[in-house]
Design an enzyme around this catalytic site. Structure first.
Site, PDB file in Angstrom:
ATOM      1  N   ASP A 143      69.079  17.159  74.827  1.00 47.16           N
ATOM      2  CA  ASP A 143      68.590  18.469  74.384  1.00 47.16           C
ATOM      3  C   ASP A 143      68.479  18.488  72.855  1.00 47.16           C
ATOM      4  OD1 ASP A 143      71.288  18.517  73.869  1.00 47.16           O
ATOM      5  OD2 ASP A 143      71.695  20.377  74.950  1.00 47.16           O
ATOM      6  N   SER A 144      68.805  17.343  72.215  1.00 44.63           N
ATOM      7  CA  SER A 144      68.503  17.175  70.784  1.00 44.63           C
ATOM      8  C   SER A 144      66.992  17.233  70.564  1.00 44.63           C
ATOM      9  CB  SER A 144      69.074  15.847  70.267  1.00 44.63           C
ATOM     10  OG  SER A 144      68.716  14.775  71.128  1.00 44.63           O
ATOM     11  N   ASP A 171      69.701  15.851  79.837  1.00 43.17           N
ATOM     12  CA  ASP A 171      70.625  16.951  79.542  1.00 43.17           C
ATOM     13  C   ASP A 171      70.231  18.220  80.282  1.00 43.17           C
ATOM     14  OD1 ASP A 171      72.696  16.196  77.829  1.00 43.17           O
ATOM     15  OD2 ASP A 171      71.423  16.313  76.051  1.00 43.17           O
ATOM     16  N   LYS A 222      73.211  15.231  82.573  1.00 39.41           N
ATOM     17  CA  LYS A 222      74.395  15.284  81.711  1.00 39.41           C
ATOM     18  C   LYS A 222      74.730  16.742  81.411  1.00 39.41           C
ATOM     19  CE  LYS A 222      74.397  13.881  77.147  1.00 39.41           C
ATOM     20  NZ  LYS A 222      74.773  15.071  76.388  1.00 39.41           N
ATOM     21  N   GLU A 239      77.681  19.391  79.261  1.00 40.12           N
ATOM     22  CA  GLU A 239      78.745  19.455  78.258  1.00 40.12           C
ATOM     23  C   GLU A 239      79.914  20.278  78.790  1.00 40.12           C
ATOM     24  OE1 GLU A 239      77.166  20.927  74.550  1.00 40.12           O
ATOM     25  OE2 GLU A 239      75.651  19.354  74.452  1.00 40.12           O
ATOM     26  N   GLU A 259      81.673  12.671  71.682  1.00 38.06           N
ATOM     27  CA  GLU A 259      80.964  12.848  70.409  1.00 38.06           C
ATOM     28  C   GLU A 259      81.918  13.258  69.296  1.00 38.06           C
ATOM     29  OE1 GLU A 259      77.350  15.121  70.694  1.00 38.06           O
ATOM     30  OE2 GLU A 259      77.108  15.249  68.520  1.00 38.06           O
TER      31      GLU A 259
HETATM   32  O1  KIV Z   1      71.220  15.648  73.024  1.00 41.45           O
HETATM   33  C1  KIV Z   1      71.609  14.541  72.610  1.00 41.45           C
HETATM   34  O2  KIV Z   1      70.877  13.789  71.956  1.00 41.45           O
HETATM   35  C2  KIV Z   1      72.970  14.142  72.934  1.00 41.45           C
HETATM   36  C3  KIV Z   1      73.510  12.943  72.216  1.00 41.45           C
HETATM   37  C4  KIV Z   1      73.894  13.324  70.844  1.00 41.45           C
HETATM   38  C5  KIV Z   1      74.624  12.311  72.957  1.00 41.45           C
HETATM   39  O3  KIV Z   1      73.619  14.763  73.705  1.00 41.45           O
END
Ligand code: KIV
Length: 271
Positions: A51-52, A90, A120, A122, A189
């Protein structure tokens, strides 16, 4: 040239085998088809549709604004570019927290509409019900502990997490709970290296670090950061392999100059 490890299609089982034989897992982010093709050809083990994308693709200040539809768009583009890597996506903010049925529906949409291999999430203890329900549908789940960017408004800062004993032991406890629930891997992280190594040592599943030291089972970085396309983000854990911002800038400036000076297109470049 392809090696044995670059030829085999990566599954969650393959990642477990890599941990068992001590082979480190290389993971990077991807959000589009062209980048995914290059990363896959390079032999990357895991591609994270992070989600980056909210930051590096859409220009937001945090990961919170990106939507499920946007993540599915990025994920399906990545999947079309991949032959070997495991693709993990994510679950974006607001699509799983506090509601395990919503978490399952969001995960099913990602798997069905993008063709990805895993999701994924969190969090630790507080998301276990969601993890459980997603796994019950046969969808592999990767956890994410330590600095969890979707909770940035709770943390208030991007500093290193779990330096104090209380937060460190909660993190270790959460990691065990995620493993016991059935997660196939966990991202840690921005935590002390000693804590990363401890979790990797105690757990059977692969632990992937980003700013978690070299005692973990693999590493992940945001591709645009390691290529030097993004410039404003410079944490200690980031190794830049290129300054693509400067290189691309130079190419764009050369093109603009060629167009304006009538150098492009020349005779061989027209019909
Ligand atoms: O969204 C992302 O890129 C991440 C990484 C920083 C692990 O979750």
């Amino acid at each position: 040239m392809s090696t044995e490890s670059t030829a085999k299609v990566v599954t969650t089982h393959v990642l477990n085998e890599m941990k068992l034989r001590g082979e480190k897992i290389a993971m990077l982010t991807a959000y589009d088809y062209s980048m995914a093709r290059i990363l896959d050809a390079a032999g990357i083990d895991v591609l994270l549709v992070g989600d980056s994308a909210s930051n590096v693709m859409a220009g937001y200040q945090s990961t919170l604004p990106i939507t499920l539809d946007q993540m599915i768009y990025h994920a399906s583009s990545v999947v079309r570019g991949v032959k070997r890597a495991l693709v993990v996506v994510d679950l974006p903010f607001g699509t799983y927290q506090g509601n395990s049925k919503l978490a399952l529906n969001s995960s099913i949409r990602i798997m069905k509409e993008s063709g990805a291999d895993a999701v994924k999430l969190e969090g630790g203890k507080e998301i276990l019900e969601s993890v459980d329900r997603i796994l019950s549908a046969g969808i592999p789940v990767m956890g994410h502990l330590g600095l969890t960017p979707q909770s940035i408004h709770k943390f208030g800062t991007y500093v290193v997490r779990a330096r104090e004993e209380e937060e460190a032991s909660k993190l270790v406890d959460d990691a065990h709970r995620l493993q016991d629930a059935g997660c196939f891997s966990i991202v840690l992280e921005k935590i002390p290296a000693s804590l990363g190594a401890r979790v990797a040592h105690e757990l059977k599943i692969p632990i992937i670090g980003i700013g978690a030291g070299n005692g973990v089972d693999g590493q992940v970085l945001v591709t645009h950061d390691m290529l030097g396309i993004t410039q404003e983000f410079s944490p200690r854990f980031l190794r830049r392999y290129h300054n693509l911002f400067a290189e691309m800038l130079g190419s764009f400036q050369a093109y603009i100059k060629d167009v304006k000076s009538l150098d492009f297109p020349n005779e061989r470049e027209q019909y």
